[in-house]
Design a protein around this motif. Structure first.
Motif, short mmCIF file in Angstrom:
data_model
loop_
_atom_site.label_atom_id
_atom_site.label_comp_id
_atom_site.label_asym_id
_atom_site.label_seq_id
_atom_site.Cartn_x
_atom_site.Cartn_y
_atom_site.Cartn_z
N VAL A 260 2.68 2.34 -6.36
CA VAL A 260 2.28 2.51 -4.96
C VAL A 260 0.76 2.47 -4.91
O VAL A 260 0.08 3.22 -5.64
CB VAL A 260 2.79 3.85 -4.39
N VAL A 261 0.23 1.59 -4.07
CA VAL A 261 -1.23 1.43 -3.96
C VAL A 261 -1.61 1.34 -2.49
O VAL A 261 -0.78 1.04 -1.63
CB VAL A 261 -1.71 0.17 -4.72
N ARG A 262 -2.88 1.65 -2.20
CA ARG A 262 -3.40 1.59 -0.82
C ARG A 262 -4.67 0.77 -0.81
O ARG A 262 -5.59 1.05 -1.59
CB ARG A 262 -3.78 2.98 -0.33
N PRO A 263 -4.78 -0.20 0.10
CA PRO A 263 -6.02 -0.98 0.19
C PRO A 263 -7.16 -0.07 0.62
O PRO A 263 -7.03 0.66 1.61
CB PRO A 263 -5.73 -2.02 1.27
N ARG A 264 -8.25 -0.12 -0.13
CA ARG A 264 -9.41 0.71 0.18
C ARG A 264 -9.90 0.49 1.62
O ARG A 264 -10.32 1.42 2.29
CB ARG A 264 -10.53 0.36 -0.82
N PHE B 73 0.16 1.19 3.10
CA PHE B 73 0.73 1.50 1.79
C PHE B 73 1.48 0.27 1.28
O PHE B 73 2.20 -0.37 2.05
CB PHE B 73 1.68 2.70 1.88
N TRP B 74 1.30 -0.01 0.01
CA TRP B 74 2.03 -1.11 -0.62
C TRP B 74 2.88 -0.51 -1.74
O TRP B 74 2.37 0.16 -2.63
CB TRP B 74 1.06 -2.12 -1.25
#
Lengths: 120, 120
Positions: free
Chosen positions: B61-65, B71-72
């Motif tokens: 799980v990652v989030r574009p700065r 949320f991706w």
């Protein structure tokens, strides 16, 4: 250097104290039609120069099914500083090692975006 | 079930014969301002119902700065069939377990895209 060519399941035992990712760099670019397989091959046979860089954790290369000429390179780092140190230093050059001779990206298609790692 | 909360380095020893990813599902959505931390916490404390599904390999799980309300969720599968089996079955329901009560996504922001895994 041991390089894993597979993605391990989360069920694998992990060494306790393994570093936690903080930063994810997502590099995207598009190649012209006919270059897809050469880039796939180059990624699979990449020289792996980044693998031993301090703070580097892992790389995943994926392609959107709907846009197979697009490549996404996701690199996971312990911190943004670790990524920036590499990127400002030799990373930009080393990252291009192994690229197929003659490859031209679709103009304007290359971008790098910064992500925060939430969890895995 | 052992659930890793860290991303292992590629330098870790891998069991030989570990399954190779073929399919990557990237689910993206955007939450309204003020909901970011609740979603981060929910992701970190997720019930992990997908972890034991056949063919599931890993979740990031990652989030574009630049877009911290986005949320991706990247899930890696041995094949698209494995993903589809889960998605058509209980996955859609199970995947929503643990979501913060009252959470509403930004309308039109939710999407799932299919990717081919090239290498790691």
């Amino acid at each position: 250097m041991v390089r894993a060519s597979t993605i391990a399941s989360q069920h694998d035992a992990r060494p306790s104290g393994a570093p936690t990712a903080g930063h994810v760099a997502v590099r995207r670019f598009e190649v012209h039609e006919g270059w897809e397989q050469a880039v796939v091959d180059a990624c699979r046979n990449r020289p792996g120069l980044v693998d031993d860089v301090d703070g580097f954790l892992r790389l995943d290369v994926v392609r959107p099914r709907e846009h197979p000429q697009e490549f996404w390179l996701l690199t996971y780092w312990v911190s943004e500083a670790a990524f920036q140190d590499w990127h400002r230093g030799h990373g930009r050059v080393a990252g291009h090692a192994g690229i197929p001779a003659g490859l031209k990206l679709v103009p304007g298609s290359a971008r790098v975006d910064a992500f925060d790692h939430v969890t895995s």
